[in-house]
Design a protein around this motif. Structure first.
Motif, PDB file in Angstrom:
ATOM      1  N   LEU A   8     -86.065  73.359 -34.637  1.00  0.00           N
ATOM      2  CA  LEU A   8     -84.645  73.051 -34.686  1.00  0.00           C
ATOM      3  C   LEU A   8     -83.982  73.805 -35.833  1.00  0.00           C
ATOM      4  O   LEU A   8     -84.546  73.910 -36.918  1.00  0.00           O
ATOM      5  N   PRO A   9     -82.768  74.304 -35.614  1.00  0.00           N
ATOM      6  CA  PRO A   9     -82.062  74.941 -36.722  1.00  0.00           C
ATOM      7  C   PRO A   9     -81.558  73.883 -37.700  1.00  0.00           C
ATOM      8  O   PRO A   9     -81.364  72.706 -37.337  1.00  0.00           O
ATOM      9  N   LEU A  10     -81.332  74.266 -38.927  1.00  0.00           N
ATOM     10  CA  LEU A  10     -80.850  73.318 -39.931  1.00  0.00           C
ATOM     11  C   LEU A  10     -79.514  72.695 -39.539  1.00  0.00           C
ATOM     12  O   LEU A  10     -79.242  71.546 -39.870  1.00  0.00           O
ATOM     13  N   CYS A  11     -78.678  73.428 -38.810  1.00  0.00           N
ATOM     14  CA  CYS A  11     -77.367  72.901 -38.422  1.00  0.00           C
ATOM     15  C   CYS A  11     -77.495  71.726 -37.455  1.00  0.00           C
ATOM     16  O   CYS A  11     -76.519  71.016 -37.203  1.00  0.00           O
ATOM     17  N   PHE A  12     -78.676  71.467 -36.940  1.00  0.00           N
ATOM     18  CA  PHE A  12     -78.923  70.341 -36.037  1.00  0.00           C
ATOM     19  C   PHE A  12     -78.434  69.029 -36.644  1.00  0.00           C
ATOM     20  O   PHE A  12     -77.893  68.176 -35.964  1.00  0.00           O
ATOM     21  N   GLY A  17     -73.906  64.793 -31.667  1.00  0.00           N
ATOM     22  CA  GLY A  17     -74.879  63.910 -31.022  1.00  0.00           C
ATOM     23  C   GLY A  17     -75.868  63.321 -32.009  1.00  0.00           C
ATOM     24  O   GLY A  17     -76.168  62.126 -31.967  1.00  0.00           O
ATOM     25  N   PHE A  18     -76.380  64.150 -32.908  1.00  0.00           N
ATOM     26  CA  PHE A  18     -77.343  63.669 -33.898  1.00  0.00           C
ATOM     27  C   PHE A  18     -76.689  62.675 -34.850  1.00  0.00           C
ATOM     28  O   PHE A  18     -77.275  61.645 -35.186  1.00  0.00           O
ATOM     29  N   LEU A  19     -75.469  62.969 -35.287  1.00  0.00           N
ATOM     30  CA  LEU A  19     -74.767  62.065 -36.198  1.00  0.00           C
ATOM     31  C   LEU A  19     -74.504  60.711 -35.536  1.00  0.00           C
ATOM     32  O   LEU A  19     -74.647  59.659 -36.167  1.00  0.00           O
ATOM     33  N   GLN A  20     -74.141  60.731 -34.248  1.00  0.00           N
ATOM     34  CA  GLN A  20     -73.956  59.475 -33.509  1.00  0.00           C
ATOM     35  C   GLN A  20     -75.270  58.705 -33.425  1.00  0.00           C
ATOM     36  O   GLN A  20     -75.314  57.487 -33.603  1.00  0.00           O
ATOM     37  N   PHE A  21     -76.343  59.421 -33.127  1.00  0.00           N
ATOM     38  CA  PHE A  21     -77.665  58.815 -33.050  1.00  0.00           C
ATOM     39  C   PHE A  21     -78.029  58.135 -34.378  1.00  0.00           C
ATOM     40  O   PHE A  21     -78.492  57.001 -34.402  1.00  0.00           O
TER      41      PHE A  21
END
Length: 147
Positions: A8-12, A17-21
């Motif tokens: 995964l890139p650091l910007c992930f 979606g990740f922040l919501q998760f």
């Protein structure tokens, strides 16, 4: 997660979606930015660990591709793959190199050779690439350098 999985890139960590998760899983946790994560990762330590793992393989394969980003910056990524004694695939992203120079065979060859030497795998690599003329030519520049 990013250092171990290397997929995964650091910007992930800044993706919606990740922040919501993360808000759902652990609402009180403040997710660090990619800059904070980059500062926390000890690149030299991770690189030493990967080099140590790669020493166990007599041969490895790499996959590589070059492309232009949406902001018209040019990059080349190099991934290494090997199968261990238990037939597990081990893969690492070695480099994503900005390549402002033209994607000519000689430039690709030089960048690839430099990276493989830095990672200590230059003498045990098989290369998988697309059939683009510049990639084919880059691999033929000095076929004795690529087993």
């Amino acid at each position: 997660m990013i250092a171990v999985d290397m997929t995964l890139p650091l910007c992930f960590v800044e993706g919606e979606g990740f922040l919501q998760f993360m808000k759902t899983v652990c609402p009180e946790y403040t997710t660090p930015s990619r800059t904070v994560i980059l500062n926390r990762l000890n690149h030299d330590f991770v690189k030493k660990e990967i080099v140590s793992v790669l020493k166990n393989f007599p041969f490895v394969s790499i996959t590589t591709d070059a492309w232009l980003s949406l902001s018209t910056k040019s990059y080349m990524t190099i991934n290494v793959h090997a199968i261990d004694e238990l037939y597990n695939l081990r893969s690492f992203t070695l480099d994503t190199i900005e390549m402002p120079e033209s994607h000519t065979a000689i430039n690709i060859h030089n960048r690839l050779s430099q990276s493989l030497k830095e990672w200590g795998i230059f003498d045990k690599v098989g290369v998988v690439h697309d059939n683009a003329a510049n990639m084919v030519a880059a691999m033929r520049l000095d076929s004795s350098e690529y087993p």
